[in-house]
Design a protein around this motif. Structure first.
Motif, PDB file in Angstrom:
ATOM      1  N   ARG A 177       1.011  -1.106  -0.422  1.00 59.14           N
ATOM      2  CA  ARG A 177      -0.793  -0.042  -0.145  1.00 59.14           C
ATOM      3  C   ARG A 177       0.957   0.917  -0.256  1.00 59.14           C
ATOM      4  O   ARG A 177       2.167   0.918   0.781  1.00 59.14           O
ATOM      5  N   ASP A 178       0.360   2.289  -0.983  1.00 54.00           N
ATOM      6  CA  ASP A 178       0.830   3.011  -0.612  1.00 54.00           C
ATOM      7  C   ASP A 178       0.360   4.417  -0.665  1.00 54.00           C
ATOM      8  O   ASP A 178      -0.701   5.273  -0.395  1.00 54.00           O
ATOM      9  N   SER A 179       0.993   6.286  -0.756  1.00 57.70           N
ATOM     10  CA  SER A 179       0.374   7.297  -0.273  1.00 57.70           C
ATOM     11  C   SER A 179      -0.296   8.003  -1.527  1.00 57.70           C
ATOM     12  O   SER A 179      -1.148   7.912  -1.254  1.00 57.70           O
ATOM     13  N   ILE A 180       0.011   7.105  -3.036  1.00 59.30           N
ATOM     14  CA  ILE A 180      -0.798   7.609  -4.114  1.00 59.30           C
ATOM     15  C   ILE A 180      -2.011   7.265  -3.754  1.00 59.30           C
ATOM     16  O   ILE A 180      -2.335   7.500  -5.267  1.00 59.30           O
ATOM     17  N   VAL A 191       7.139  10.032  -1.301  1.00 54.97           N
ATOM     18  CA  VAL A 191       6.489   8.967  -0.599  1.00 54.97           C
ATOM     19  C   VAL A 191       6.626   8.046   0.315  1.00 54.97           C
ATOM     20  O   VAL A 191       7.444   8.031   1.295  1.00 54.97           O
ATOM     21  N   VAL A 192       4.947   7.409   0.697  1.00 50.87           N
ATOM     22  CA  VAL A 192       5.117   6.257   1.626  1.00 50.87           C
ATOM     23  C   VAL A 192       4.877   4.983   1.033  1.00 50.87           C
ATOM     24  O   VAL A 192       3.503   5.535   0.506  1.00 50.87           O
ATOM     25  N   HIS A 193       5.036   4.096   1.869  1.00 55.21           N
ATOM     26  CA  HIS A 193       4.059   2.781   1.378  1.00 55.21           C
ATOM     27  C   HIS A 193       4.780   2.004   2.878  1.00 55.21           C
ATOM     28  O   HIS A 193       5.647   2.359   3.660  1.00 55.21           O
ATOM     29  N   SER A 194       3.323   0.870   2.616  1.00 55.21           N
ATOM     30  CA  SER A 194       4.078  -0.409   4.082  1.00 55.21           C
ATOM     31  C   SER A 194       3.906  -1.405   3.303  1.00 55.21           C
ATOM     32  O   SER A 194       3.163  -1.762   1.941  1.00 55.21           O
ATOM     33  N   GLU A 195       4.087  -2.518   3.564  1.00 56.25           N
ATOM     34  CA  GLU A 195       4.894  -4.048   3.076  1.00 56.25           C
ATOM     35  C   GLU A 195       4.325  -5.241   3.939  1.00 56.25           C
ATOM     36  O   GLU A 195       4.926  -5.193   5.641  1.00 56.25           O
ATOM     37  N   ARG A 196       3.576  -5.430   4.038  1.00 56.73           N
ATOM     38  CA  ARG A 196       2.459  -6.674   4.551  1.00 56.73           C
ATOM     39  C   ARG A 196       1.679  -7.453   4.117  1.00 56.73           C
ATOM     40  O   ARG A 196       1.767  -7.951   3.515  1.00 56.73           O
ATOM     41  N   THR A 197       1.915  -8.854   5.240  1.00 57.97           N
ATOM     42  CA  THR A 197       1.838  -9.777   4.510  1.00 57.97           C
ATOM     43  C   THR A 197      -0.056  -9.812   4.069  1.00 57.97           C
ATOM     44  O   THR A 197      -0.464  -9.159   5.154  1.00 57.97           O
ATOM     45  N   PRO A 198      -0.602 -10.413   3.116  1.00 53.11           N
ATOM     46  CA  PRO A 198      -1.796 -10.449   3.096  1.00 53.11           C
ATOM     47  C   PRO A 198      -3.155 -10.581   3.708  1.00 53.11           C
ATOM     48  O   PRO A 198      -1.943 -12.399   4.522  1.00 53.11           O
ATOM     49  N   GLU A 199      -4.145 -10.388   4.295  1.00 53.29           N
ATOM     50  CA  GLU A 199      -4.852 -10.966   5.132  1.00 53.29           C
ATOM     51  C   GLU A 199      -5.415 -12.434   5.063  1.00 53.29           C
ATOM     52  O   GLU A 199      -4.608 -13.040   5.972  1.00 53.29           O
ATOM     53  N   TYR A 200      -5.701 -12.937   3.894  1.00 52.71           N
ATOM     54  CA  TYR A 200      -5.652 -14.780   3.882  1.00 52.71           C
ATOM     55  C   TYR A 200      -4.282 -15.167   4.222  1.00 52.71           C
ATOM     56  O   TYR A 200      -4.626 -16.647   4.280  1.00 52.71           O
ATOM     57  N   LEU A 201      -3.658 -14.830   4.174  1.00 54.35           N
ATOM     58  CA  LEU A 201      -2.183 -16.094   4.857  1.00 54.35           C
ATOM     59  C   LEU A 201      -1.616 -15.121   6.391  1.00 54.35           C
ATOM     60  O   LEU A 201      -0.826 -16.536   6.668  1.00 54.35           O
ATOM     61  N   ALA A 236       3.418  16.906   2.695  1.00 57.81           N
ATOM     62  CA  ALA A 236       5.364  16.514   2.273  1.00 57.81           C
ATOM     63  C   ALA A 236       4.532  15.039   2.059  1.00 57.81           C
ATOM     64  O   ALA A 236       5.380  14.802   1.659  1.00 57.81           O
ATOM     65  N   PHE A 237       4.513  14.405   3.262  1.00 59.33           N
ATOM     66  CA  PHE A 237       4.347  12.072   3.535  1.00 59.33           C
ATOM     67  C   PHE A 237       3.352  12.117   3.482  1.00 59.33           C
ATOM     68  O   PHE A 237       3.011  12.549   4.768  1.00 59.33           O
ATOM     69  N   PRO A 238       2.316  11.836   2.583  1.00 61.71           N
ATOM     70  CA  PRO A 238       0.994  12.200   3.154  1.00 61.71           C
ATOM     71  C   PRO A 238       0.414  10.510   3.424  1.00 61.71           C
ATOM     72  O   PRO A 238       1.705   9.554   3.416  1.00 61.71           O
ATOM     73  N   LEU A 239      -0.738  10.462   4.447  1.00 67.98           N
ATOM     74  CA  LEU A 239      -0.707   9.231   4.851  1.00 67.98           C
ATOM     75  C   LEU A 239      -1.637   7.818   3.735  1.00 67.98           C
ATOM     76  O   LEU A 239      -2.314   8.386   2.467  1.00 67.98           O
ATOM     77  N   VAL A 240      -0.653   7.170   4.433  1.00 69.53           N
ATOM     78  CA  VAL A 240      -1.145   5.167   3.546  1.00 69.53           C
ATOM     79  C   VAL A 240      -2.957   5.408   3.949  1.00 69.53           C
ATOM     80  O   VAL A 240      -3.198   4.895   4.521  1.00 69.53           O
ATOM     81  N   PRO A 241      -3.789   5.552   2.319  1.00 71.29           N
ATOM     82  CA  PRO A 241      -4.895   4.948   2.527  1.00 71.29           C
ATOM     83  C   PRO A 241      -4.767   3.458   2.916  1.00 71.29           C
ATOM     84  O   PRO A 241      -4.370   2.476   2.050  1.00 71.29           O
TER      85      PRO A 241
END
Length: 299
Positions: free
Chosen positions: A76-79, A99-109, A277-282
């Motif tokens: 997921r990212d702030s774009i 830019v801001v982003h997150s990286e996570r294990t998908p919910e179903y896993l 400058a660094f928007p939140l990640v929806p």
């Protein structure tokens, strides 16, 4: 004289709740072509209670490239991008001015046993693009060039080489190549490469000028045009490289730039949680990785 100018040993690094093998940057070699950062993730076996969770964090002045061999990551990212990446596909995110982003294990896993293995890479941007608007592209595995010659399988993950071009929209001359063999093979590809080059041996061994090299090492070539080596059976290697930039790239935490003042401003903006400058990640607004205090006070 050997064409291996430097051997970088993979070293453990913590990216939150997950250990990776860091290949770049290295004290004696800060970049290879435009590649300024390479992490080898795994291979890791994660139990049903273990997950990759890298909360929202910022970048400037670079493009990130994620390439998986096993497992899955939800980006997921702030774009506004929100997409799962699976083996063989490429996530290419250009941070530009921020830019801001997150990286996570998908919910179903998240409650099952799983594996994770791949590469996380940062590529510097040409100076005139360091303040560009951020962008994100997901390239499916079927859109990555793959071909076979004389029992050798090639994959051009990003960039241009061998008269071919990857669908990944890179910003400067570079190459990221996977080479696989089932039987022992002699590889001679120097005429197809350019700039600087480094090799990572994932499986099997390579023999270069009478010396054998295995996994967990990044081999830096003195002369890219003299890129010749013997691969063992069931071997896999990755080549990273391209044209270096004329200006030095500075790296502080997650920020890359040719201008130190841009990095200093990014530090302040992130520390103050300046969302202009660094928007939140929806979809991932409630956590973030704080700026390390040692980074805030270092110039």
């Amino acid at each position: 004289m050997s064409n291996i100018g430097l051997i970088i040993e993979e070293k453990a690094a913590d990216i939150g709740n997950f250990l990776v093998g860091r290949l770049l940057p290295f004290r004696e070699k800060r970049a290879v072509g435009p590649f300024v950062f390479i992490d080898h993730m795994g291979p890791s076996e994660l139990m049903d209670y273990q997950n990759l969770d890298v909360p929202p964090h910022p970048h400037i002045g670079l493009s990130t490239l994620t390439y998986l061999l096993e497992g899955s990551i939800f980006h997921r990212d702030s774009i506004g991008s929100a997409i799962e990446i699976k083996p063989g596909a490429v996530n290419w995110m250009t941070a530009g001015k921020g830019v801001v982003h997150s990286e996570r294990t998908p919910e179903y896993l998240r409650t099952t046993d799983k594996k994770l293995h791949g590469f996380q890479i940062w590529v510097g941007l040409p100076k005139h693009l360091e303040q560009t608007e951020p962008s994100f592209h997901h390239i499916e595995a079927d859109d990555i060039p793959v071909w076979e010659e004389n029992g050798i399988q090639y994959k051009l993950i990003a960039g241009e080489a061998f008269g071919r071009k990857s669908a990944v929209p890179v910003h400067s001359p570079l190459f990221f190549i996977e080479i696989k063999t089932k039987t022992p093979q002699k590889i001679s590809i120097g005429k197809d490469l350019y700039g600087e080059a480094a090799m990572y041996v994932l499986d099997g061994t390579v023999n270069i000028e009478g010396n054998s090299y295995g996994s967990k090492q990044l081999l830096i070539a003195k002369d890219t045009k003299v890129c010749e080596f013997d691969m063992s059976e069931n071997g896999t290697v990755y080549l990273f490289g391209g044209e270096p930039f004329p200006e030095e790239r500075f790296i502080f935490w997650n920020f890359v730039n040719s201008d130190k003042e841009s990095i200093e401003q990014a530090k302040v903006n992130w520390n103050d949680q300046n969302h202009d400058a660094f928007p939140l990640v929806p979809g991932d607004e409630h956590e973030y990785v704080p700026l390390p205090k040692a980074i805030l006070n270092r110039k």
